[in-house]
Design an enzyme around this catalytic site. Structure first.
Site, PDB file in Angstrom:
ATOM      1  N   ASN A   1      19.459  -6.473 -15.219  1.00 45.10           N
ATOM      2  CA  ASN A   1      19.616  -5.224 -14.484  1.00 45.10           C
ATOM      3  C   ASN A   1      19.148  -4.347 -14.284  1.00 45.10           C
ATOM      4  OD1 ASN A   1      20.902  -7.293 -11.530  1.00 45.10           O
ATOM      5  ND2 ASN A   1      21.811  -7.492 -13.653  1.00 45.10           N
TER       6      ASN A   1
ATOM      7  N   THR B   1      30.370  -9.805  -4.841  1.00 49.33           N
ATOM      8  CA  THR B   1      30.192 -11.418  -4.518  1.00 49.33           C
ATOM      9  C   THR B   1      31.215 -11.950  -4.408  1.00 49.33           C
ATOM     10  OG1 THR B   1      28.931 -11.820  -6.144  1.00 49.33           O
ATOM     11  CG2 THR B   1      28.399 -11.450  -3.962  1.00 49.33           C
TER      12      THR B   1
ATOM     13  N   LYS C   1      11.326 -10.876  -7.065  1.00 51.97           N
ATOM     14  CA  LYS C   1      12.554 -10.220  -7.606  1.00 51.97           C
ATOM     15  C   LYS C   1      13.301 -11.023  -6.902  1.00 51.97           C
ATOM     16  CE  LYS C   1      12.592  -5.858  -7.981  1.00 51.97           C
ATOM     17  NZ  LYS C   1      12.984  -4.722  -8.441  1.00 51.97           N
TER      18      LYS C   1
ATOM     19  N   LEU D   1      19.398   0.018 -13.467  1.00 51.02           N
ATOM     20  CA  LEU D   1      20.253   0.017 -12.352  1.00 51.02           C
ATOM     21  C   LEU D   1      19.022   1.721 -11.633  1.00 51.02           C
ATOM     22  CD1 LEU D   1      22.774   1.875 -14.583  1.00 51.02           C
ATOM     23  CD2 LEU D   1      23.342   1.114 -12.666  1.00 51.02           C
TER      24      LEU D   1
ATOM     25  N   GLU E   1       0.364  -1.236   0.092  1.00 54.80           N
ATOM     26  CA  GLU E   1      -0.139  -0.209  -0.213  1.00 54.80           C
ATOM     27  C   GLU E   1       0.763   1.351   0.057  1.00 54.80           C
ATOM     28  OE1 GLU E   1      -0.960   0.726   4.858  1.00 54.80           O
ATOM     29  OE2 GLU E   1      -1.816  -1.038   3.347  1.00 54.80           O
TER      30      GLU E   1
ATOM     31  N   LYS F   1      17.410 -13.965 -15.862  1.00 52.47           N
ATOM     32  CA  LYS F   1      17.481 -15.021 -15.136  1.00 52.47           C
ATOM     33  C   LYS F   1      17.039 -15.467 -15.426  1.00 52.47           C
ATOM     34  CE  LYS F   1      19.425 -11.713 -10.942  1.00 52.47           C
ATOM     35  NZ  LYS F   1      19.555 -10.779 -12.009  1.00 52.47           N
TER      36      LYS F   1
END
Length: 631
Positions: free
Chosen positions: A464, A489, A385, A466, A334, A427
């Site tokens: 992706n 990572t 997502k 930005l 909401e 993906k």
């Protein structure tokens, strides 16, 4: 009114009365001084040479002249203006009021002149008005001058040393505002411009020291803390080239948003923005003719699911400006829905806007919405997502993404929706995580539905975005603001990137040109190494990599892979009218087996099955997951 408020008001009134009294006394002295000094100047300060019949009219009219001058100055607000901020308007008022006073003075002394003698020499009037203007000007503008001098002295040792790149109109306006400001802590030391004709010249007293080859050298010589790129009309490629040099200086970088600011006369320090990583991507934004594309939206009922999210909200903004018959926003969250509602109501008061709180997992709610509003076009952006979160809650990904899409698509088909555009992801190609695999199933659902219903179903796949919720850039910024470390990572991980407007342009183009069953794919250029992205963002923020802000490697997260693909090999690829947008052909699947598998998957997700990944693997053979990382 409280006692404290009364005391503050009383103190303010006393100070105001004191200042005005001082100004009035000063103006009285100024009138007296100008009256006699003008005559002294006329006779080269030799009192003995001044005839007495010139002094008598001045003496007799002096008191009246003082009263008239004070009255005229009062009318022109010489006792009301805030002189700390005095500017061109106040200067004009000083000149005009003093000239009016001088005219009254020249007429008045004629009545007191000695019969048969000239009142004063002709040049006296010009000297008088010059002196009066000078005296009044000094009293009003000296406060601003000394205040500015004090401010600059205070900032001399702790001010921010600035280099400006660009010596055009935008740079001139920015420099002028900084130089004249009493509040800015910036001190401009030099200007850089590639135009050799400007080298050695000055803007607002600041020297243009050379071209871009001087950036690193001058940053060191002048001790630059911050670089402002004041060239709003340059291309993204040119900006990238300049920033590649600037980031080696370890200075903080800021720039103007774009050329429209200059056209609209909106150039100011407040318009400066921090240089973003997208400025370094070196790729011009994907541009499509939205007016022609969105022509089909005019007069149509358009629904956006997930309309409060990054992509969904931008879709709503673009659609709202092209006169849809009705815009229906559906979102489960909401707060997001409310924010978009308030924005669109303010920007488009004429818009027929409906905002509904609903989950795409709720069959009855979804069916009721479609039966009630019967949208012509649907943009389905609602989805879970976040890859790591979906890895730990795989059944939720299936319930929301797979069957939320199924229910929404089915409701659209049963209620006469003409076009259904689903937002997918890179993906979904050879997925290694639940989120990507669930999106691949969604693509299979809409391609299958397209064969059996009149509704045109398509998917839009991109990488992706930005600045979107959950993207890596906001995370890096937070980590830098906290002093680090910045977490990456894997040193070799790469991703494709695009801006939100680019993503939305692709989605809208798919909606306009869809024939049904396609998967639209954007050519996003070269992929970007996340490690370089992190280093650039640290440098652009004015810090040194591994000295001020460290980078730490945390290891690939569950379901994450080193690189993303945009297209499955078996899909093939063909161009559209826009060479940057491609279409993948639908993949043939065994529909009967697919529907049976979906039925079993639905039951398994409801019962929180631990075998959900194996079932998804049967539906999406290209899905590969590391069993050891699954908890």
């Amino acid at each position: 009114m409280s006692e404290e408020s009364k005391k503050v008001k009383k103190t303010f009134n006393v100070k105001l009365l004191y200042r005005r009294t001082c100004l009035i006394i000063y103006d009285i002295i100024s009138v007296i001084g100008a009256s006699y000094l003008a005559l002294l100047m006329r006779y080269n300060f030799n009192i003995s040479e001044i005839p007495s019949h010139f002094i008598e009219p001045i003496n007799h009219f002096l008191v009246i002249n003082i009263l008239i001058t004070l009255f005229v100055l009062y009318l022109f607000r010489m006792y009301h203006s805030l002189w700390a901020f005095a500017g061109e308007t106040e200067l004009q008022n000083i000149v005009i009021s003093c000239c009016i006073s001088a005219v009254c003075y020249s007429l008045g002394i004629q009545f007191f002149r000695i019969q048969g003698e000239q009142a004063v020499p002709g040049s006296y009037y010009f000297l008088y008005v010059f002196l009066l203007i000078s005296f009044v000007f000094v009293s009003r503008f000296s406060y601003r001058f000394f205040r500015s001098l004090k401010h600059k002295q205070q900032n001399k040792n702790n001010g921010i040393s600035v280099m400006v790149i660009g010596a055009g109109e935008a740079a001139n306006l920015i420099i002028k505002e900084i130089v004249n400001s009493n509040f800015s802590t910036m001190v401009i030391k030099c200007i850089i411009d590639d135009d050799s004709g400007k080298w050695g010249r000055f803007i607002q007293g600041i020297k243009v020291v050379g071209g871009r080859d001087k950036i690193i050298e001058c940053a060191d010589i002048f001790g630059i803390d911050e670089i402002i790129v004041a060239m709003p009309s340059i291309s993204r490629q040119q900006m990238s080239e300049i920033l590649e040099i600037c980031k080696e200086t370890n200075c903080k970088l800021r720039s103007l948003p774009g050329m429209y600011q200059l056209v609209n006369g909106e150039i100011s320090v407040s318009k400066l923005r921090d240089v973003e990583v997208e400025d370094l991507l070196g790729r011009e934004p994907i541009e499509v003719d939205l007016d022609s594309i969105l022509g089909y939206v005019k007069g149509k009922k358009v629904m956006v699911t997930g309309g409060g999210g990054s992509i969904g909200s931008e879709l709503c903004r673009q659609i709202a400006g092209h006169k849809p018959a009705q815009l229906i926003i559906v979102d489960i969250y909401e707060n997001n829905a409310y924010d978009v509602q308030q924005e669109l109501q303010a920007d488009h008061p004429e818009l027929n806007l409906v905002v509904l709180i609903a989950s795409v997992r709720n069959t009855n709610r979804v069916n009721w919405i479609f039966e009630t509003y019967k949208p012509d076009i649907v943009y389905h952006a609602a989805a879970h997502k976040h890859v790591p979160l979906m890895e730990t809650s795989p059944n939720e990904a299936v319930k929301n993404n797979v069957f939320g899409t199924w229910k929404t698509a089915q409701a659209a088909a049963m209620n006469g929706t003409k076009r259904f555009v689903m937002i997918s992801t890179d993906k979904a190609v050879n997925p290694t995580n639940i989120m990507g695999a669930s999106k691949r199933i969604c693509e299979m659902i809409i391609q299958t539905f397209n064969k059996h219903y009149d509704t045109e179903f398509v998917a839009v796949r991109f990488g992706n975005v930005l600045g979107s919720n959950g993207s890596v850039i906001p995370l890096f910024k937070k980590q830098i603001m906290a002093g680090g470390p910045v977490t990456v990572t894997h040193p070799d991980i790469i991703r494709y990137f695009m801006t939100i407007p680019e993503a939305v342009s692709l989605v809208l183009q798919a909606g306009a040109y869809a024939k049904g069953g396609e998967i639209f794919v954007l050519d996003m250029g070269k992929p970007v190494k996340i490690l370089e992205l992190a280093k650039n963002l640290i440098r652009l923020s004015g810090y040194r990599v591994d000295e001020d802000i460290k980078i730490e490697f945390t290891g690939l997260r569950p379901g994450e892979k080193l690189y993303e693909e945009l297209l499955m090999e078996e899909e093939g690829l063909k161009e559209t009218a826009n060479k940057l947008i491609h279409v993948g052909k639908p993949i043939e699947i065994d529909e009967m087996r697919f529907f049976v598998q979906l039925k079993d998957l639905k039951e398994a997700s409801k019962s929180e099955s631990a075998d959900i990944r194996e079932m998804i693997k049967e539906i999406v053979p290209t899905y590969n997951y590391n069993e050891g990382s699954v908890k």
